[in-house]
Write an enzyme that holds these catalytic residues in place. Sequence first.
Site, PDB file in Angstrom:
ATOM      1  N   ASP A 487       0.819  -1.205   0.000  1.00  0.00           N
ATOM      2  CA  ASP A 487       0.000   0.000   0.000  1.00  0.00           C
ATOM      3  C   ASP A 487       0.859   1.264   0.000  1.00  0.00           C
ATOM      4  O   ASP A 487       2.064   1.230   0.288  1.00  0.00           O
ATOM      5  CB  ASP A 487      -0.917  -0.021   1.233  1.00  0.00           C
ATOM      6  CG  ASP A 487      -2.289   0.546   0.932  1.00  0.00           C
ATOM      7  OD1 ASP A 487      -2.399   1.396   0.038  1.00  0.00           O
ATOM      8  OD2 ASP A 487      -3.251   0.138   1.608  1.00  0.00           O
ATOM      9  N   ASP A 557     -10.472   1.886  -3.777  1.00  0.00           N
ATOM     10  CA  ASP A 557     -11.044   1.663  -2.451  1.00  0.00           C
ATOM     11  C   ASP A 557     -12.562   1.727  -2.501  1.00  0.00           C
ATOM     12  O   ASP A 557     -13.225   1.420  -1.515  1.00  0.00           O
ATOM     13  CB  ASP A 557     -10.514   2.692  -1.448  1.00  0.00           C
ATOM     14  CG  ASP A 557      -9.252   2.198  -0.761  1.00  0.00           C
ATOM     15  OD1 ASP A 557      -8.881   1.029  -0.970  1.00  0.00           O
ATOM     16  OD2 ASP A 557      -8.633   2.984  -0.022  1.00  0.00           O
TER      17      ASP A 557
HETATM   18  C1  GLA Z   1      -5.739   1.752   2.110  1.00  0.00           C
HETATM   19  C2  GLA Z   1      -6.139   0.597   1.214  1.00  0.00           C
HETATM   20  C3  GLA Z   1      -7.214  -0.221   1.877  1.00  0.00           C
HETATM   21  C4  GLA Z   1      -6.703  -0.718   3.221  1.00  0.00           C
HETATM   22  C5  GLA Z   1      -6.241   0.449   4.070  1.00  0.00           C
HETATM   23  C6  GLA Z   1      -5.547  -0.029   5.329  1.00  0.00           C
HETATM   24  O1  GLA Z   1      -6.784   2.660   2.219  1.00  0.00           O
HETATM   25  O2  GLA Z   1      -6.534   1.033  -0.050  1.00  0.00           O
HETATM   26  O3  GLA Z   1      -7.611  -1.309   1.075  1.00  0.00           O
HETATM   27  O4  GLA Z   1      -5.640  -1.623   3.011  1.00  0.00           O
HETATM   28  O5  GLA Z   1      -5.335   1.294   3.378  1.00  0.00           O
HETATM   29  O6  GLA Z   1      -5.083   1.010   6.114  1.00  0.00           O
END
Ligand code: GLA
Length: 738
Positions: A487, A557
């Site tokens: 990430d 997301d």
């Molecule tokens: C980001 C990712 C999510 C999740 C969060 C965790 O927003 O896109 O899918 O993994 O971080 O903190």
Amino acid sequence: MAKADIIFDQAQQIFHLRNEKISYIMGISEGEILTHLYFGRRISSYHGTRDYLRYERGLSPNLAGAPGQVDRHYSKDVLPQEFAGNQTGDFRSPAIIIKAADGALATDFRYDSWEVFAGKPELVGLPQAYVKDTNEAQTLAITLKDKTLQASVILYYTIYAERAVITRSTQVINNSENIFYIEKVASLQLDMPKRDMDVISFPGSQFHERQVERQKLRQGITEFGSRRGASSHHMNPFVIAVDATTTEQSGEAYGIQLVYSGNHQFTFEKDYIDQIRLVSGINEDGFSWQLKPNDHFQSPEAILVYSDAGLNGMSQTYHHLLRERVARGQHQYQDRPIVINNWEATYFDFNAQKIEDILDEAAPLGIEMFVLDDGWFGQRDDDERSLGDWYEYTSKLADGGGLRGLSEKVHAKNMKFGLWFEPEMISKNSDLYQQHPDYALQIPNRPMSLSRDQYVLDFSRPEVVENIYQQMTAILDRVPIDYIKWDMNRHMTEVHSAILSADQQGEVSHRYILGVYNLVEGLTTRYPEILMEGCSSGGGRFDAGMLYYFPQTWTSDSTDAAERIKIQYGTTFGYPVSNMTAHVAAVPNPQTQRHISLKTRGDVASSGVFGYELNVQELTQGEKDLVKEQIAFYKKHRHLIQFGDFYRLKNPFTSNEAAWEFVSPDGSDVLVYHFRMLASGQQPFTITKLVNLIPDGVYVDQATGERFTGDELMYVGRYDDPTQAGDYVSQVRSYYLD
Ligand code: GLA
């Protein structure tokens, strides 16, 4: 095997790069200027149709020389070129700006020499399209020189034998005895004659990536780019120039994609006689690269695609190239496992028991991999701490034997085990920050901007990258892990490195990305068996650069099916379905509060690399049965979905419907998805027409046994089901060739 040819015609002074699909033609014009003549459908040979007309134009300067000695009918200001200079007679957007030792910003690179290589030379430290065999492609390297600066530029053009693709990149070499500064260097320039063109770009935001915007190119500058330190949700590093008449299925399209994950820039300029120039590469804002004598700088690569079969034709070429010659490693062609991720089920609030409960429910449904998301390291109970501390939060999973115990439990259920990392970040509240506060990007005496309560690590520093590498390998060596979700959840501010000199601070953003590439190259080499997925607050770094290291990327997301239809539709213009992960989430949707049926949510997610991101324990028995069916369906069609040919049929940005089709390369296996957005009290009857079937083949509807010829399904089309009630309904039809 088809061939790629590169011809230098001595008499005409032209270069012709050619395969069975495309031609790219350049000339050496008066004053040794490298001009652009043509890029498009293949022609057998060139005889001067585009040789530039001589015409005197006021306020467009002529070449430097003695008064009365130069041709007043010849000006760089209107001449289509391959690599335009700055302040030397062309007022349009330059491809290169160099600040010389005396502060001058002029550049004027003229043709010097050329060389042809079989295959494609490697760009060290950068992601790129590659060849497996030197017969697959030919590369032309043209050297240009600026005599005043004593600098060279090498323009690389690779033409693949069987693809409508030219890859481009630029190398700058300092042959002088002085330091100079590259203030801008394009990966490519593409000039075109007057033409009524639109440009399609892919802007967006978190939860809303890769929206499709089409606008008319008008005189002046139209620019797309990112200055966020990442390719970003906000503007994907990919644009398409099309004729105003081009559609999904017909017309000419030119795709331009950067194989790069940092700050980027696409500048279109329509000049005063309506000629079009595109210049693209690292964003010049905030960029400055010190080049010492005898040193060189290599730009990122750009992938140019030509299509005369509309936008779908262009997308096909990108899908194949990215899947076959950008993605790498063991997982490149492997069917990707169906994932369950705990993020939207638990967020940070999990323990061994909660995870085991999820596993007990997920395994019997047929889910193949469990991913433990954020919260397993340091003291990470919320997003205000512990980034940078990549060691286990021992008390959190203690009852289950820690990460290793959890990995064993997952494996005992015949599932794979995945883990979340955010390696490029640091929390103020972390051991790493206590030990090395200077590891965060910052400007001395200036407050540091927070975003999601975190700072960005200075990945331009090799020792910072090494620290994270050591921490990650300590976990990966100890715990059996099959997958990593990588990430990256904030963008860069106060871009300044503690170790670079004052006149090198303009290098930080690019050096950062090189640091990221270096770390992922190290990890993917050491752990080739681990499947890695890129993520950046969803699809914020969904680019061909990351795809070189990670064969798949978290698309967004947003797990709302209505939003996802558009996001996924937009994503497929430039990227293959095997790269696009898509999960079913709970309702009401956590981001939009919308209720969409489990069927439609499943159909949207099963159009990508499939998984679930919800609390399976909260599903009713009826829902579990449907989930089982969805999983069985996906396993049956997975290879076709992930590696078959994908075509967009109906556009959700311009209609109340979306439709797309997967078809196996031999045309025998077909899956068609249709979505209707909003219901109407007086429902119209809609028809979906398929593409790329065998016209006289007989296709059998797998559900009903009805038989249709390919041409009937393509040219007559079939009614979509009007009977489903409500908004956001979906229908999937699958056919096999009898
Ligand atoms: C980001 C990712 C999510 C999740 C969060 C965790 O927003 O896109 O899918 O993994 O971080 O903190």
